[in-house]
Design a protein around this motif. Sequence first.
Motif, PDB file in Angstrom:
ATOM      1  N   GLU A   1      63.293  68.456  72.192  1.00  9.43           N
ATOM      2  CA  GLU A   1      62.929  69.801  72.592  1.00  9.43           C
ATOM      3  C   GLU A   1      62.267  70.425  71.368  1.00  9.43           C
ATOM      4  O   GLU A   1      62.930  70.688  70.364  1.00  9.43           O
TER       5      GLU A   1
ATOM      6  N   THR B   1      59.998  73.424  69.587  1.00 12.34           N
ATOM      7  CA  THR B   1      59.587  74.816  69.708  1.00 12.34           C
ATOM      8  C   THR B   1      58.574  75.123  68.613  1.00 12.34           C
ATOM      9  O   THR B   1      58.841  74.877  67.435  1.00 12.34           O
TER      10      THR B   1
ATOM     11  N   THR C   1      58.521  76.456  73.831  1.00 15.90           N
ATOM     12  CA  THR C   1      59.320  75.233  73.812  1.00 15.90           C
ATOM     13  C   THR C   1      58.833  74.249  74.870  1.00 15.90           C
ATOM     14  O   THR C   1      58.577  74.630  76.015  1.00 15.90           O
ATOM     15  N   GLU C   2      58.723  72.985  74.453  1.00 20.79           N
ATOM     16  CA  GLU C   2      58.335  71.897  75.356  1.00 20.79           C
ATOM     17  C   GLU C   2      59.294  70.734  75.167  1.00 20.79           C
ATOM     18  O   GLU C   2      59.792  70.503  74.052  1.00 20.79           O
ATOM     19  N   LEU C   3      59.546  69.982  76.218  1.00 18.83           N
ATOM     20  CA  LEU C   3      60.340  68.759  76.164  1.00 18.83           C
ATOM     21  C   LEU C   3      59.357  67.600  76.006  1.00 18.83           C
ATOM     22  O   LEU C   3      58.486  67.393  76.856  1.00 18.83           O
TER      23      LEU C   3
ATOM     24  N   ILE D   1      67.286  65.483  71.937  1.00 18.39           N
ATOM     25  CA  ILE D   1      68.064  65.355  73.175  1.00 18.39           C
ATOM     26  C   ILE D   1      68.552  63.918  73.340  1.00 18.39           C
ATOM     27  O   ILE D   1      69.710  63.683  73.672  1.00 18.39           O
TER      28      ILE D   1
END
Length: 111
Positions: free
Chosen positions: A65, A67, A72-74, A94
């Motif tokens: 994850e 930011t 924020t992007e996965l 993650i």
Amino acid sequence: MATSGSFLKGQDAQWQEMAEGRRMQMLCYNDQLMMLRWEFAAGAVGEPHTHPHAQTAYIESGLFEVTIDGVTELLGAGSSYVVDGGVLHGALCIEAGTMVDAFTPHRADYI
């Protein structure tokens, strides 16, 4: 062993423990550019921070994850991102994995 020369063989790149769940492998660098690899355990955090260097990162494996400047992007394997100097950014791992970073100019604090 990091190198400011033209070549670095994989077996010569040593890992350095940096923080809980994170370690860094210094790769090649010169005055204008630096490349290194990070290994993250699941749950490890790359604390939000800024630096004057432009940075790109390539997610080699795992799930992060990320930011950048409040967005924020996965990101998973094969993903990448870029951060301009002075912009707040950080990451939460993650699923355990590795990412390759490049900085310009090089980061003297990592040498």
